[in-house]
Scaffold this motif. Structure first.
Motif, PDB file in Angstrom:
ATOM      1  N   ILE A 127     101.102  51.926  56.748  1.00 36.99           N
ATOM      2  CA  ILE A 127     102.565  51.983  56.773  1.00 36.99           C
ATOM      3  C   ILE A 127     103.044  51.709  58.196  1.00 36.99           C
ATOM      4  O   ILE A 127     102.419  52.142  59.170  1.00 36.99           O
ATOM      5  N   VAL A 128     104.161  50.992  58.288  1.00 32.99           N
ATOM      6  CA  VAL A 128     104.760  50.617  59.570  1.00 32.99           C
ATOM      7  C   VAL A 128     106.233  50.980  59.540  1.00 32.99           C
ATOM      8  O   VAL A 128     106.922  50.724  58.538  1.00 32.99           O
ATOM      9  N   GLY A 129     106.730  51.575  60.616  1.00 35.99           N
ATOM     10  CA  GLY A 129     108.157  51.872  60.669  1.00 35.99           C
ATOM     11  C   GLY A 129     108.581  52.378  62.027  1.00 35.99           C
ATOM     12  O   GLY A 129     107.748  52.799  62.836  1.00 35.99           O
ATOM     13  N   PRO A 130     109.878  52.343  62.304  1.00 38.33           N
ATOM     14  CA  PRO A 130     110.387  52.905  63.554  1.00 38.33           C
ATOM     15  C   PRO A 130     110.333  54.427  63.506  1.00 38.33           C
ATOM     16  O   PRO A 130     110.523  55.044  62.444  1.00 38.33           O
ATOM     17  N   ALA A 131     110.070  55.033  64.644  1.00 36.20           N
ATOM     18  CA  ALA A 131     109.951  56.482  64.718  1.00 36.20           C
ATOM     19  C   ALA A 131     111.320  57.149  64.656  1.00 36.20           C
ATOM     20  O   ALA A 131     112.249  56.766  65.374  1.00 36.20           O
ATOM     21  N   PHE A 132     111.420  58.152  63.808  1.00 36.06           N
ATOM     22  CA  PHE A 132     112.553  59.080  63.794  1.00 36.06           C
ATOM     23  C   PHE A 132     111.961  60.418  64.199  1.00 36.06           C
ATOM     24  O   PHE A 132     111.150  60.998  63.459  1.00 36.06           O
ATOM     25  N   THR A 133     112.327  60.921  65.360  1.00 36.60           N
ATOM     26  CA  THR A 133     111.626  62.067  65.935  1.00 36.60           C
ATOM     27  C   THR A 133     112.293  63.401  65.612  1.00 36.60           C
ATOM     28  O   THR A 133     113.522  63.492  65.513  1.00 36.60           O
ATOM     29  N   LEU A 134     111.456  64.430  65.445  1.00 40.82           N
ATOM     30  CA  LEU A 134     111.912  65.806  65.254  1.00 40.82           C
ATOM     31  C   LEU A 134     111.080  66.695  66.165  1.00 40.82           C
ATOM     32  O   LEU A 134     109.887  66.439  66.368  1.00 40.82           O
ATOM     33  N   ARG A 135     111.701  67.763  66.670  1.00 42.69           N
ATOM     34  CA  ARG A 135     111.007  68.596  67.666  1.00 42.69           C
ATOM     35  C   ARG A 135     111.123  70.082  67.335  1.00 42.69           C
ATOM     36  O   ARG A 135     112.211  70.595  67.090  1.00 42.69           O
TER      37      ARG A 135
ATOM     38  N   VAL B  13     109.647  56.216  59.984  1.00 44.42           N
ATOM     39  CA  VAL B  13     108.526  57.144  59.944  1.00 44.42           C
ATOM     40  C   VAL B  13     108.969  58.394  60.691  1.00 44.42           C
ATOM     41  O   VAL B  13     109.279  58.342  61.885  1.00 44.42           O
ATOM     42  N   ALA B  14     109.048  59.506  59.979  1.00 45.02           N
ATOM     43  CA  ALA B  14     109.438  60.772  60.610  1.00 45.02           C
ATOM     44  C   ALA B  14     108.248  61.291  61.409  1.00 45.02           C
ATOM     45  O   ALA B  14     107.189  61.565  60.839  1.00 45.02           O
ATOM     46  N   VAL B  15     108.424  61.413  62.714  1.00 43.17           N
ATOM     47  CA  VAL B  15     107.353  61.876  63.599  1.00 43.17           C
ATOM     48  C   VAL B  15     107.768  63.245  64.140  1.00 43.17           C
ATOM     49  O   VAL B  15     108.793  63.366  64.815  1.00 43.17           O
ATOM     50  N   VAL B  16     106.966  64.264  63.834  1.00 42.56           N
ATOM     51  CA  VAL B  16     107.366  65.641  64.096  1.00 42.56           C
ATOM     52  C   VAL B  16     106.439  66.283  65.122  1.00 42.56           C
ATOM     53  O   VAL B  16     105.221  66.361  64.922  1.00 42.56           O
TER      54      VAL B  16
ATOM     55  N   THR C 254     102.824  64.201  61.635  1.00 41.84           N
ATOM     56  CA  THR C 254     102.957  65.370  62.488  1.00 41.84           C
ATOM     57  C   THR C 254     101.605  65.826  63.007  1.00 41.84           C
ATOM     58  O   THR C 254     100.574  65.603  62.350  1.00 41.84           O
ATOM     59  N   ASP C 255     101.623  66.463  64.167  1.00 41.54           N
ATOM     60  CA  ASP C 255     100.413  67.092  64.688  1.00 41.54           C
ATOM     61  C   ASP C 255     100.293  68.522  64.176  1.00 41.54           C
ATOM     62  O   ASP C 255      99.384  69.256  64.557  1.00 41.54           O
ATOM     63  N   GLY C 256     101.206  68.936  63.293  1.00 42.30           N
ATOM     64  CA  GLY C 256     101.161  70.238  62.657  1.00 42.30           C
ATOM     65  C   GLY C 256     100.652  70.127  61.234  1.00 42.30           C
ATOM     66  O   GLY C 256      99.882  69.216  60.893  1.00 42.30           O
ATOM     67  N   VAL C 257     101.111  71.039  60.376  1.00 41.07           N
ATOM     68  CA  VAL C 257     100.625  71.104  59.000  1.00 41.07           C
ATOM     69  C   VAL C 257     101.795  71.181  58.031  1.00 41.07           C
ATOM     70  O   VAL C 257     102.935  71.428  58.433  1.00 41.07           O
ATOM     71  N   VAL C 258     101.501  70.960  56.753  1.00 35.88           N
ATOM     72  CA  VAL C 258     102.508  71.090  55.702  1.00 35.88           C
ATOM     73  C   VAL C 258     102.113  72.228  54.770  1.00 35.88           C
ATOM     74  O   VAL C 258     101.003  72.758  54.841  1.00 35.88           O
ATOM     75  N   ARG C 259     103.045  72.615  53.915  1.00 33.53           N
ATOM     76  CA  ARG C 259     102.788  73.678  52.931  1.00 33.53           C
ATOM     77  C   ARG C 259     103.140  73.171  51.528  1.00 33.53           C
ATOM     78  O   ARG C 259     103.666  72.065  51.396  1.00 33.53           O
TER      79      ARG C 259
ATOM     80  N   ASP D 146     112.701  55.128  67.816  1.00 30.03           N
ATOM     81  CA  ASP D 146     112.637  53.682  67.600  1.00 30.03           C
ATOM     82  C   ASP D 146     111.402  53.018  68.190  1.00 30.03           C
ATOM     83  O   ASP D 146     111.263  51.792  68.095  1.00 30.03           O
ATOM     84  N   ASP D 147     110.471  53.783  68.808  1.00 35.29           N
ATOM     85  CA  ASP D 147     109.142  53.231  69.005  1.00 35.29           C
ATOM     86  C   ASP D 147     108.581  52.907  67.629  1.00 35.29           C
ATOM     87  O   ASP D 147     109.044  53.423  66.609  1.00 35.29           O
ATOM     88  N   ILE D 148     107.559  52.065  67.570  1.00 38.37           N
ATOM     89  CA  ILE D 148     107.010  51.662  66.293  1.00 38.37           C
ATOM     90  C   ILE D 148     105.750  52.483  66.017  1.00 38.37           C
ATOM     91  O   ILE D 148     104.906  52.648  66.901  1.00 38.37           O
ATOM     92  N   VAL D 149     105.638  52.987  64.804  1.00 35.22           N
ATOM     93  CA  VAL D 149     104.485  53.782  64.401  1.00 35.22           C
ATOM     94  C   VAL D 149     103.745  53.049  63.285  1.00 35.22           C
ATOM     95  O   VAL D 149     104.367  52.562  62.328  1.00 35.22           O
TER      96      VAL D 149
END
Length: 234
Positions: A46-54, A86-89, A118-123, A168-171
């Protein structure tokens, strides 16, 4: 800005391993996000622009279930996500609090978000898989995000898996994980990536013919000449 469909199509043919090699040649060593593993093996590239969350560490007066209704919340961030991102968290590598569960992932899927990284986890892992949203993460955990994290912002520079990610970096994500292409280097990467893939495919064919590696990988002058001749003949 959305990515042109031709850019997406081109990068979908390039592995993250190849991208790290190209970016290494340009002096960028730290572009692979640690801990970003496919939740479901075999997910397509998958390719897409980054949408970041912190997220930041949990603070008891802020990290509460009531915060989920705040104007600054993961819910509000999801509603701001354009189609195809791509949501990057940034979850700071926390592994005992799931940042998103099935309901949030279902909403992202409905909004045609391309993937969650994400570098975290999901539930709610069974439910998350059922949404069809492609997810790259570092595992699963039952507790909610507020058990260990406080959500603070979206569309700001973040660190995910030790990599600086700007909106908007590319992931690009595949079975090897998530790789960042800085937006300013996209054109340069696009100019080199298809050729790098062709060259490595040819080298694999040569390996299949029992050609020794010295002089083949990396190529010496004689091998380069054979490769160029093979390209012309194909």
């Amino acid at each position: 800005m959305p990515l042109d469909s031709s850019v997406i199509a081109a990068l979908q043919q390039v592995s993250t391993a190849t991208l790290t090699t190209i970016l290494l040649k340009k002096g960028l060593r730290n572009v692979w996000m640690r801990g970003t593993k496919p939740l479901k093996p075999g997910q397509k590239r998958i390719v897409g622009p980054a949408f970041t969350l912190r997220f930041v560490p949990a603070r008891e007066d802020l990290a509460t279930p009531a915060s989920w209704s705040s104007p600054i919340s993961t819910r509000a961030a999801i509603e701001a996500m354009p189609e195809g991102v791509v949501a990057v968290v940034d979850a700071m590598g926390v592994k005992d609090a799931g940042i998103f569960g099935d309901i949030l992932c279902a909403r992202m899927a409905r909004r045609n978000v391309a993937a969650l990284v994400t570098d975290g986890v999901v539930r709610d892992v069974a439910g998350v898989l059922g949404t069809g949203l492609p997810v790259w993460c570092d595992g699963v955990a039952a507790p909610p995000s507020v058990a260990g994290l406080t959500f603070v912002a979206w569309q700001q520079p973040i660190g995910c898996g030790g990599v600086a990610v700007f909106p908007d970096d590319i992931v690009v994500v595949d079975d090897d994980g998530a790789v960042l292409i800085p937006a300013a280097l996209l054109d340069a990467v696009l100019a080199e990536a298809p050729e790098q893939e062709r060259m490595e495919a040819w080298i694999m064919e040569e390996v299949g013919r029992d050609v020794p590696l010295p002089g083949l990988y990396p190529m010496n002058a004689e091998t380069k000449a054979r490769y160029e001749a093979a390209k012309k003949g194909s």
